[in-house]
Design a protein around this motif. Structure first.
Motif, short mmCIF file in Angstrom:
data_model
loop_
_atom_site.label_atom_id
_atom_site.label_comp_id
_atom_site.label_asym_id
_atom_site.label_seq_id
_atom_site.Cartn_x
_atom_site.Cartn_y
_atom_site.Cartn_z
N GLN A 206 40.01 -17.36 22.48
CA GLN A 206 39.68 -16.75 21.20
C GLN A 206 40.20 -15.31 21.12
O GLN A 206 40.68 -14.87 20.07
CB GLN A 206 38.17 -16.75 20.96
CG GLN A 206 37.76 -16.25 19.59
CD GLN A 206 38.37 -17.06 18.47
OE1 GLN A 206 38.21 -18.29 18.41
NE2 GLN A 206 39.09 -16.40 17.56
N VAL A 207 40.14 -14.59 22.25
CA VAL A 207 40.73 -13.25 22.29
C VAL A 207 42.23 -13.32 21.99
O VAL A 207 42.76 -12.52 21.20
CB VAL A 207 40.49 -12.60 23.67
CG1 VAL A 207 41.42 -11.41 23.89
CG2 VAL A 207 39.05 -12.15 23.80
N LEU A 208 42.91 -14.28 22.61
CA LEU A 208 44.34 -14.42 22.37
C LEU A 208 44.62 -14.72 20.90
O LEU A 208 45.58 -14.18 20.32
CB LEU A 208 44.92 -15.53 23.25
CG LEU A 208 44.76 -15.37 24.76
CD1 LEU A 208 45.38 -16.55 25.50
CD2 LEU A 208 45.37 -14.06 25.25
N ARG A 209 43.79 -15.54 20.30
CA ARG A 209 43.97 -15.85 18.88
C ARG A 209 43.72 -14.62 18.01
O ARG A 209 44.42 -14.39 17.01
CB ARG A 209 43.05 -16.99 18.47
CG ARG A 209 43.35 -18.31 19.17
CD ARG A 209 42.43 -19.42 18.71
NE ARG A 209 42.67 -19.75 17.31
CZ ARG A 209 41.93 -20.62 16.62
NH1 ARG A 209 40.89 -21.21 17.20
NH2 ARG A 209 42.21 -20.89 15.37
N ASP A 210 42.72 -13.83 18.39
CA ASP A 210 42.43 -12.61 17.63
C ASP A 210 43.58 -11.61 17.73
O ASP A 210 44.00 -11.01 16.72
CB ASP A 210 41.14 -11.95 18.16
CG ASP A 210 39.89 -12.76 17.84
OD1 ASP A 210 39.96 -13.65 16.96
OD2 ASP A 210 38.86 -12.52 18.49
N VAL A 211 44.13 -11.43 18.94
CA VAL A 211 45.25 -10.52 19.12
C VAL A 211 46.44 -11.01 18.31
O VAL A 211 47.14 -10.22 17.66
CB VAL A 211 45.60 -10.38 20.61
CG1 VAL A 211 46.91 -9.62 20.80
CG2 VAL A 211 44.47 -9.67 21.36
N GLN A 212 46.70 -12.32 18.35
CA GLN A 212 47.80 -12.87 17.57
C GLN A 212 47.63 -12.60 16.08
O GLN A 212 48.57 -12.20 15.40
CB GLN A 212 47.91 -14.38 17.81
CG GLN A 212 48.91 -15.09 16.92
CD GLN A 212 50.35 -14.68 17.18
OE1 GLN A 212 51.10 -15.42 17.77
NE2 GLN A 212 50.74 -13.49 16.74
N ASP A 262 57.71 -3.64 20.07
CA ASP A 262 56.36 -3.74 20.64
C ASP A 262 56.43 -3.62 22.15
O ASP A 262 57.37 -4.11 22.79
CB ASP A 262 55.70 -5.06 20.26
CG ASP A 262 55.13 -5.05 18.85
OD1 ASP A 262 54.74 -3.96 18.39
OD2 ASP A 262 55.07 -6.13 18.23
N ASP A 263 55.41 -3.01 22.74
CA ASP A 263 55.29 -2.86 24.18
C ASP A 263 54.43 -4.01 24.72
O ASP A 263 53.21 -4.02 24.50
CB ASP A 263 54.66 -1.51 24.53
CG ASP A 263 54.51 -1.30 26.03
OD1 ASP A 263 54.85 -2.21 26.81
OD2 ASP A 263 54.03 -0.22 26.41
N ILE A 267 50.13 -4.63 24.93
CA ILE A 267 49.42 -5.81 24.42
C ILE A 267 48.61 -6.46 25.52
O ILE A 267 47.44 -6.83 25.34
CB ILE A 267 50.43 -6.80 23.80
CG1 ILE A 267 51.10 -6.17 22.59
CG2 ILE A 267 49.74 -8.11 23.42
CD1 ILE A 267 52.28 -6.95 22.05
N LEU A 268 49.22 -6.59 26.71
CA LEU A 268 48.51 -7.19 27.84
C LEU A 268 47.32 -6.33 28.24
O LEU A 268 46.25 -6.85 28.57
CB LEU A 268 49.46 -7.37 29.01
CG LEU A 268 48.86 -7.93 30.30
CD1 LEU A 268 48.17 -9.27 30.03
CD2 LEU A 268 49.93 -8.09 31.37
#
Length: 384
Positions: A206-212, A262-263, A267-268
């Protein structure tokens, strides 16, 4: 030797990335040697795979490097109607695994190298063939180490990935990662007393989806790409042993494909911070809970200026004035960023045909690529 004959030989080598490529490289080395061209093999530690680097012409000036990879993706589970490792000619097409991605270009580059050996070049032609590109541009790095120490580097590079012979000036970078989500096992009848690692994995996804979503809605945009923003993609989740056991481990494989602006490390870092909050919320209940990240591989993006000399030069070879950017990654970003070699992507075929059953390249595309490289040889003979 004509390009189709070379392509037929190349396709016959089963160089899926999990397999050795030494037989193919021995064929390439011997073919060049018969024309009086020396080459350098750069083997891996096991001696099962190698890069090959050859220079035709003077060694005291830059010249042009043609770069291509020799590995291909698997055919397992695909419904082929033609033999994948045998060149089939039909309907104006060459069929076989790698015809498009990218033994078609490698064959054209080799044919050009054989022609170059018969000419008096004032600027050199470099041939750079690598392995393990399909699993993250991993093999080419030893070639880059060799070029780092070369007294003279190529003045420019053409990576021959399939672009239908248009000139591509960029692609995104990539970081491939695995997240290891640690919980606490227990009996499923007492599940709330344990710590389900799959739940941690789901929260991470869900975090990955939010960041996306944030990158899509508020991030940098580059309209030259089909997907004009940096992407974060969850590809695989594994965990659990039996239905009546609360799993203590879940692994999530995901990637970041970043625009040049983008860096990816930033992001990571954001993802790590949000994952830390997931863990912190359950630490009182399960002190052993954790989410750990391992980078599988990474490569930088390519972002060559449209006005760069290499762009104008390759456009003059193809006669096509437009440029674009490609969705897939290449070794081009490594040549550009680590060696400071101006690089573009330009090769026969379309990636729409790559990685599929009955992969093919149009014969006309191979013929156009041969013609482009013939013009290149004329320019190298004139000393560009």
């Amino acid at each position: 030797m004509p390009t189709p004959d070379i392509l037929s030989r190349l396709i016959a080598f089963d160089t899926v990335s999990r397999n050795p490529n030494m037989e193919l490289m021995a064929y390439v080395r011997d073919l060049l040697a018969e024309a009086g061209v020396g080459s350098t093999l750069i083997p891996n530690a096991e001696g099962t795979k190698a890069n090959l680097l050859a220079t035709i012409g003077p060694s005291d000036t830059g010249g042009v490097m043609l770069s291509g990879h020799t590995d291909v993706v698997p055919v397992d589970g695909q419904d082929w109607t033609r033999p994948p490792f045998e060149l089939t000619v039909a309907d104006g097409r060459y069929y076989g695994r790698g015809t498009t991605d990218m033994k078609g270009f490698v064959a054209c580059a080799l044919a050009a190298g054989l022609k170059a050996a018969q000419r008096q070049l004032k600027s050199p032609l470099h041939l750079a063939f690598s392995y393990d590109e399909e699993i993250g541009c991993q093999g080419v790095r030893s070639m880059i180490d060799l070029l780092q120490d070369a007294p003279v580097r190529p003045a420019m590079c053409i990576v021959g990935e399939p672009t239908s012979l248009s000139v591509a000036t960029g692609h995104k970078g990539k970081i491939a990662l695995r997240a290891r989500c640690v919980g606490r096992e227990g009996h499923s009848a007492l599940a709330p007393l344990a710590m389900n690692a799959l739940h941690l994995g789901c929260d991470l996804v869900q975090v990955l989806r939010d960041v996306q979503a944030e990158l899509r809605d508020n991030g940098v945009q580059d309209g030259d790409y089909d997907v004009p923003y940096t992407t974060v993609h969850a590809a695989r989740m594994t965990g659990g042993v039996a239905l009546n056991i609360v799993p203590n481990l879940c692994e999530v494989d995901f990637e970041i494909r970043n625009l040049a602006q983008d860096d990816p490390q930033a992001i990571l870092s954001d993802i790590r911070t949000r994952a830390g909050a997931i863990v912190a919320a359950v630490k009182d209940h399960a002190p052993e809970a954790a989410i750990e990240f391992d980078i599988s591989f990474s490569y930088p993006g390519l972002d060559t200026s449209r006005t760069a000399d290499v762009v104008n030069f390759v456009q003059s070879l193809t006669g096509v004035n437009s440029t674009n950017k490609v969705a897939f990654g290449t070794e081009g970003g490594l040549f550009s960023q680590e060696l400071d070699i101006p690089t573009v992507i330009c090769g026969p075929g379309s990636m729409m045909q790559g990685h599929k059953p009955d992969e093919y390249v149009e014969i006309s595309q191979i013929e156009r690529c041969d013609a482009m490289l013939d013009v290149l040889l004329d320019r190298l003979e004139a000393g560009i």
